[in-house]
Design a protein around this motif. Sequence first.
Motif, short mmCIF file in Angstrom:
data_model
loop_
_atom_site.label_atom_id
_atom_site.label_comp_id
_atom_site.label_asym_id
_atom_site.label_seq_id
_atom_site.Cartn_x
_atom_site.Cartn_y
_atom_site.Cartn_z
N LYS A 49 0.97 -1.32 0.03
CA LYS A 49 0.14 -0.11 0.02
C LYS A 49 0.92 1.26 0.01
O LYS A 49 0.49 2.18 -0.66
N VAL A 50 2.02 1.32 0.66
CA VAL A 50 2.76 2.19 0.64
C VAL A 50 3.47 2.72 -0.65
O VAL A 50 3.51 3.78 -1.25
N GLN A 51 3.84 1.72 -1.30
CA GLN A 51 4.50 1.95 -2.83
C GLN A 51 3.19 2.38 -3.65
O GLN A 51 3.29 3.15 -4.62
N THR A 56 0.66 6.95 -6.80
CA THR A 56 -0.26 7.74 -7.20
C THR A 56 -0.09 9.05 -6.89
O THR A 56 -0.66 9.82 -7.80
N THR A 57 0.56 9.41 -5.72
CA THR A 57 0.79 10.86 -5.45
C THR A 57 1.81 11.50 -6.53
O THR A 57 1.93 12.54 -6.86
N SER A 58 2.80 10.47 -7.01
CA SER A 58 3.86 10.76 -8.03
C SER A 58 3.22 11.09 -9.52
O SER A 58 3.85 11.35 -10.25
N GLY A 59 1.94 10.41 -9.73
CA GLY A 59 1.23 10.34 -10.98
C GLY A 59 1.82 9.27 -11.66
O GLY A 59 1.58 9.32 -13.12
N GLU A 60 2.32 8.37 -11.30
CA GLU A 60 2.77 7.21 -12.09
C GLU A 60 1.64 6.04 -12.29
O GLU A 60 0.55 6.08 -11.61
#
Length: 132
Positions: A49-51, A56-60
């Motif tokens: 979940k951390v990865q 998602t926050t970096s937009g990948e």
Amino acid sequence: MPSCDFLGFILKGFLQPDPFLNELTSMFERNRENGSVWVTFKRSSMKSKVQTNKMTTSGEAIEYRCLIRATDGKQKISTTVGAKDHQRFQASYATLLKAHMAALKKRERKDKKKAAEGDKKDGGSKKKPKRV
């Protein structure tokens, strides 16, 4: 000698899709007379979940795979299938299921005509008297 990629999957506990289907076939054969086989499908990114949150926050873009697990209570097997191989895997899996569904019990069905005649003999439907 197996390829390095195949050894990586064995070490992680996953089989490739084709060996998974072969093992699932033998699992169905062992449990033909007695027993059950449970197969579950689940969407998974194969990341923690951390990865996933970092991606998602970096937009990948997150590549989701289908995690498939099978067990007969004694042995557990699992595999992952990507979006590209999903159609081929589903076709092979459907063929395997059709071949091994012969052990299912037929459902007992009441004949509609006999059920209708039984109601007529009883004088229609039974109604409870109203309480006063």
